[in-house]
Scaffold this active site. Structure first.
Site, mmCIF file in Angstrom:
data_model
loop_
_atom_site.group_PDB
_atom_site.id
_atom_site.type_symbol
_atom_site.label_atom_id
_atom_site.label_comp_id
_atom_site.label_asym_id
_atom_site.label_seq_id
_atom_site.Cartn_x
_atom_site.Cartn_y
_atom_site.Cartn_z
ATOM 1 N N HIS A 1 -3.882 7.477 8.968
ATOM 2 C CA HIS A 1 -2.767 7.744 8.045
ATOM 3 C C HIS A 1 -1.499 7.995 8.862
ATOM 4 O O HIS A 1 -1.556 8.579 9.953
ATOM 5 C CB HIS A 1 -3.101 8.960 7.174
ATOM 6 C CG HIS A 1 -2.128 9.152 6.056
ATOM 7 N ND1 HIS A 1 -0.915 9.766 6.250
ATOM 8 C CD2 HIS A 1 -2.154 8.771 4.754
ATOM 9 C CE1 HIS A 1 -0.248 9.763 5.101
ATOM 10 N NE2 HIS A 1 -0.975 9.169 4.182
ATOM 11 N N GLU B 1 0.712 0.892 4.071
ATOM 12 C CA GLU B 1 1.565 2.019 3.708
ATOM 13 C C GLU B 1 2.798 2.049 4.605
ATOM 14 O O GLU B 1 2.726 2.569 5.734
ATOM 15 C CB GLU B 1 0.804 3.332 3.909
ATOM 16 C CG GLU B 1 -0.412 3.476 3.039
ATOM 17 C CD GLU B 1 -0.643 4.938 2.707
ATOM 18 O OE1 GLU B 1 -0.569 5.273 1.531
ATOM 19 O OE2 GLU B 1 -0.841 5.743 3.626
HETATM 20 P P1 PGA Z 1 2.828 9.569 -1.558
HETATM 21 O O1 PGA Z 1 1.780 9.600 -0.360
HETATM 22 O O2 PGA Z 1 2.169 8.841 -2.719
HETATM 23 O O3 PGA Z 1 3.098 10.992 -1.868
HETATM 24 O O4 PGA Z 1 4.034 8.817 -1.072
HETATM 25 C C1 PGA Z 1 1.100 8.444 -0.016
HETATM 26 C C2 PGA Z 1 0.084 8.659 1.072
HETATM 27 O O5 PGA Z 1 -0.618 9.647 1.165
HETATM 28 O O6 PGA Z 1 -0.069 7.814 1.892
#
Ligand code: PGA
Length: 247
Positions: A96, A165
């Protein structure tokens, strides 16, 4: 066919009471979405307790850890291994952007964690994404994915989930452009397998989730903030179910 997926990443939020209320609410709310795979990733300390809640009835909810160590055991105070997690969960988020940023995790460390998760019988949810907003970051993202998967074999691609992401969208009030996102995912798919689910994460909420999931390239979403509210999270699960036309 790849299964549609919604991941809830609770990060370092929730008390035990919050975690029980949230997981019970989600369990009851998503029961009707039987074709959807819902993966809850609470703080590791609540996994055992929550496994007692979700595994009672719902067949379509699984649990995941937010992080694991790449070693299976040893004198590493404070760490948790995949071998420990596998007794209570099926998944582990690996790489992450918050782990990369605040805990100095490199692609090298992440690829070892991906391999450790698979060795432990867990499915890693491998996160990749560009740091700065740009329309020209596909090469950077593809090479980050290749490096993050360096320690696993091609035959293991079916056991992983990829989460695209963009770092600048995670925890911010701006999501990626869904068209660009679909283009990135097409390129990431060339690295993995036709069977590997690839989902989007970064400011997903009940108002914008459909922008992503109506597209056949995007198999689901990874949700941070909006996964901490039962009603919002269930709305997102409903949207994914409807747009992917599954029941
Ligand atoms: P968020 O977090 O939806 O608050 O932007 C996304 C994530 O944990 O990657």
């Amino acid at each position: 066919m790849r299964r549609p997926i919604v991941v809830g990443n609770w990060k370092m939020f929730t008390s035990l009471t919050d975690a029980l209320v949230l997981s019970t609410g989600v369990r009851d709310g998503v029961e009707e979405f039987s074709g959807l795979e819902v993966i809850l990733c609470p703080p590791a300390i609540w996994l055992t307790e929550i496994s007692g809640v979700v595994h009672k009835s719902a067949q379509n909810i699984a649990l995941g850890a937010q992080n694991i160590n790449y070693l299976s055991e040893g004198e590493y105070t404070g760490e948790i291994s995949g071998n420990m997690v596998r007794d209570v969960a099926k998944y582990a988020i690996v790489g992450h952007s918050e782990r990369r940023k605040y805990f100095a995790e490199t692609n090298d460390i992440i690829s070892r964690k991906v391999a450790a998760a698979i060795d432990a019988g867990l499915s890693p949810i491998v996160c990749v994404g560009e740091k700065k907003r740009s329309d020209d970051s596909i090469k950077e993202i593809v090479s980050e994915l290749e490096d993050s998967l360096a320690d696993i074999k091609k035959g293991e691609y079916k056991d992983i989930i990829i989460a695209y992401e963009p770092v600048w969208a995670v925890g911010a009030d701006i999501a990626a452009d869904p068209d660009y996102c679909a283009r990135v995912i097409v390129k990431l798919r060339e690295v993995v397998d036709a069977a590997t689910p690839i989902i989007y994460g970064g400011d997903v909420n009940a108002s914008n989730a459909y922008n992503f999931v109506w597209r056949p390239e995007i198999d689901g979403v990874l949700v941070g903030r909006a996964s901490l509210k039962v009603a919002d999270f269930i709305k997102i699960c409903r949207i994914v179910t409807e747009y992917k036309k599954i029941v």
